[in-house]
Write an enzyme that holds these catalytic residues in place. Structure first.
Site, mmCIF file in Angstrom:
data_model
loop_
_atom_site.group_PDB
_atom_site.id
_atom_site.type_symbol
_atom_site.label_atom_id
_atom_site.label_comp_id
_atom_site.label_asym_id
_atom_site.label_seq_id
_atom_site.Cartn_x
_atom_site.Cartn_y
_atom_site.Cartn_z
ATOM 1 N N ARG A 129 56.771 66.389 -6.909
ATOM 2 C CA ARG A 129 57.393 67.217 -5.866
ATOM 3 C C ARG A 129 56.495 68.386 -5.454
ATOM 4 N NH1 ARG A 129 63.726 67.204 -7.744
ATOM 5 N NH2 ARG A 129 64.420 65.644 -6.235
ATOM 6 N N LYS A 163 75.211 54.321 -13.753
ATOM 7 C CA LYS A 163 76.620 54.304 -13.350
ATOM 8 C C LYS A 163 76.842 53.627 -12.009
ATOM 9 C CE LYS A 163 78.983 58.131 -14.046
ATOM 10 N NZ LYS A 163 79.116 59.604 -13.888
ATOM 11 N N GLY A 206 69.034 61.647 -4.539
ATOM 12 C CA GLY A 206 70.377 61.881 -4.009
ATOM 13 C C GLY A 206 70.360 61.956 -2.490
HETATM 14 C C1 3PG Z 1 67.510 66.888 -7.293
HETATM 15 O O1 3PG Z 1 66.651 66.842 -8.166
HETATM 16 O O2 3PG Z 1 68.457 66.085 -7.244
HETATM 17 C C2 3PG Z 1 67.364 67.921 -6.209
HETATM 18 O O3 3PG Z 1 66.379 68.863 -6.534
HETATM 19 C C3 3PG Z 1 68.690 68.599 -5.948
HETATM 20 O O4 3PG Z 1 69.148 69.200 -7.114
HETATM 21 P P1 3PG Z 1 70.705 69.198 -7.431
HETATM 22 O O5 3PG Z 1 71.130 67.776 -7.568
HETATM 23 O O6 3PG Z 1 70.839 70.007 -8.695
HETATM 24 O O7 3PG Z 1 71.373 69.883 -6.266
#
Ligand code: 3PG
Ligand code: MG
Length: 405
Positions: free
Chosen positions: A37, A202, A384
């Site tokens: 990242r 999951k 995500g």
């Molecule tokens: C992640 O690693 O999923 C992103 O940096 C977002 O972080 P978070 O899921 O804690 O909001």
């Protein structure tokens, strides 16, 4: 409206530019174990340095409790960022306090600073608009413009992601532009055949994406811990393997829907079953419908897809023009259970079409298994965020930059 990009901010020489990155990297005893990242943030930061901006990088790391916590300090990230940029990165030990203000005031054109973890302040992630807006206002006082480049957090409605971009001239950075280009390639007329490989533990995390993808893909390959809920939906016993009993009916519904749509959901035909969850556990390969027929009986634990399944998945990937992969096939952190994940990664790296590794655990897995980033069409920095994009959900961090689906 379309995404506002860097050019829309005009000449940034001498301007203080707040850059919201996602520098949420995995740390072990204060050591960065995957700097993907940080590297992905470099093109935007380099461009701003070259433009003579005074660059103020802001990010979160982990999920601290809204108060300073040394475990989640961004200080090790400042050091790595400095090495990768090839220039000093000043580090401020607070986010909107005297250290941050002093550091920003001291910047010359082309200098770079990183402020401490945004989530050390509870207002960053507050559910109350007024609290987030107040924090965003304090951040905005440190800049003349905002560049939003933290693709991994665009699915979050948080002060630095959404509210801040409304207070100052704002635009997306190069990473967000690139990630969005990839996701659009996956959703707007992807080259066919289009296969999606889903893994991870999951099934409940993946239901929305399975639902959204079924009408769009040709083949859906299922691995990882969620396999056992599928196998259970087919009536097989899964021993002590991970199983979400409350999702069995939902999964059965998806299997029926896939059949109606003519989508091939490919489930494992063999499983690596272990006596317990450990690298030195006894283990063997069993048929997916006979997991309890090993010497471990009902105590047997499925920890990876088997070799026959790996070969079938690799074949399906090689025969595809577009592949999106999210989630490991097994417990890749333990060598005896890494073969399935390795086989999928190899096939994705070798395929002729466009192969995308969808962030999070899968990105960590390919790097941990020794694959080079450039072996793939793309490695996303947002697990995500990519999934929510593919699910068709609203992404507040992109909408605030003018983007609409
Ligand atoms: C992640 O690693 O999923 C992103 O940096 C977002 O972080 P978070 O899921 O804690 O909001
Ligand atoms: Mg997350």
């Amino acid at each position: 409206m379309t995404l506002r990009t860097l050019g829309s901010l005009g000449d940034l020489a001498g301007k203080r530019v707040l850059v919201r990155c996602d520098l949420n990297v995995p740390l072990e005893d204060g050591r960065i174990t995957d700097d993907g990242r940080i590297r992905a943030s470099l093109p935007t930061l380099d461009a701003l340095v070259r433009a003579g901006a005074r660059v103020v990088v802001i990010s979160h790391l982990g999920r601290p409790d809204g108060a300073p916590d040394a475990t989640y300090s961004l200080e090790p990230v400042a050091q790595r960022l400095s090495e990768l940029l090839g220039k000093p990165v000043l580090f401020a030990h607070d986010t909107v306090g005297p250290a941050a203000r002093g550091t920003v005031d001291g910047l010359a054109d082309g200098d770079v600073a990183l402020l401490e973890n945004l989530r050390f302040n509870g207002r960053e992630t507050s559910k109350h608009d007024a609290e987030r807006q107040e924090f965003a206002g304090e951040l905005a006082a440190l800049g003349d413009a905002v560049v939003s480049d933290g693709f991994g957090v665009v699915h979050r409605k948080q002060a630095s992601v959404t509210d801040l971009a409304e207070l100052l001239p704002s635009a997306a950075g190069l990473l967000i532009e690139q990630e969005l280009g990839v996701l659009e390639r996956l959703t707007v007329e992807p080259d066919k055949p289009y296969s999606v490989v889903l893994g991870g533990s999951k099934v409940s995390d993946k239901l929305a994406v399975i639902d959204a993808l079924l009408p769009r893909v040709d083949t859906l390959l299922i691995g990882g811990g969620m396999v056992f809920t599928f196998l259970s939906a087919l009536g097989h016993r899964v021993g002590a393997s991970l199983l979400e009993t409350d999702q069995v009916d939902v999964v059965r519904g998806y299997l029926e829907k896939a059949e109606q749509l003519g989508v091939d959901i490919v489930l494992p035909t063999d499983i690596v079953v272990a006596s317990r969850f450990a690298a030195d556990a006894e283990h063997l390969v069993a048929a997916a419908d006979a997991i309890e027929d090993t010497p471990f009986g009902a105590a047997g634990l499925g920890l990876d897809i088997g070799p026959e399944t790996s070969a079938a998945f690799a074949d399906a990937i090689s025969g595809s023009r577009t592949v999106f992969w999210n989630g490991p096939m097994g417990v890749f952190e333990l060598e005896p259970f890494a073969a399935g994940t390795r086989a999928v990664a190899s096939a994705l790296a070798d395929m002729d079409g466009f192969g995308v590794v969808g962030g999070g655990d899968s990105a960590a897995a390919v790097r941990a298994l020794g694959f080079r980033d450039d072996a793939f069409g793309h490695i996303s920095t947002g697990g995500g965020a990519s999934l929510e994009f593919l699910e068709g959900k609203a992404l507040p961090g992109l909408e605030v930059l003018g983007w609409q689906r």
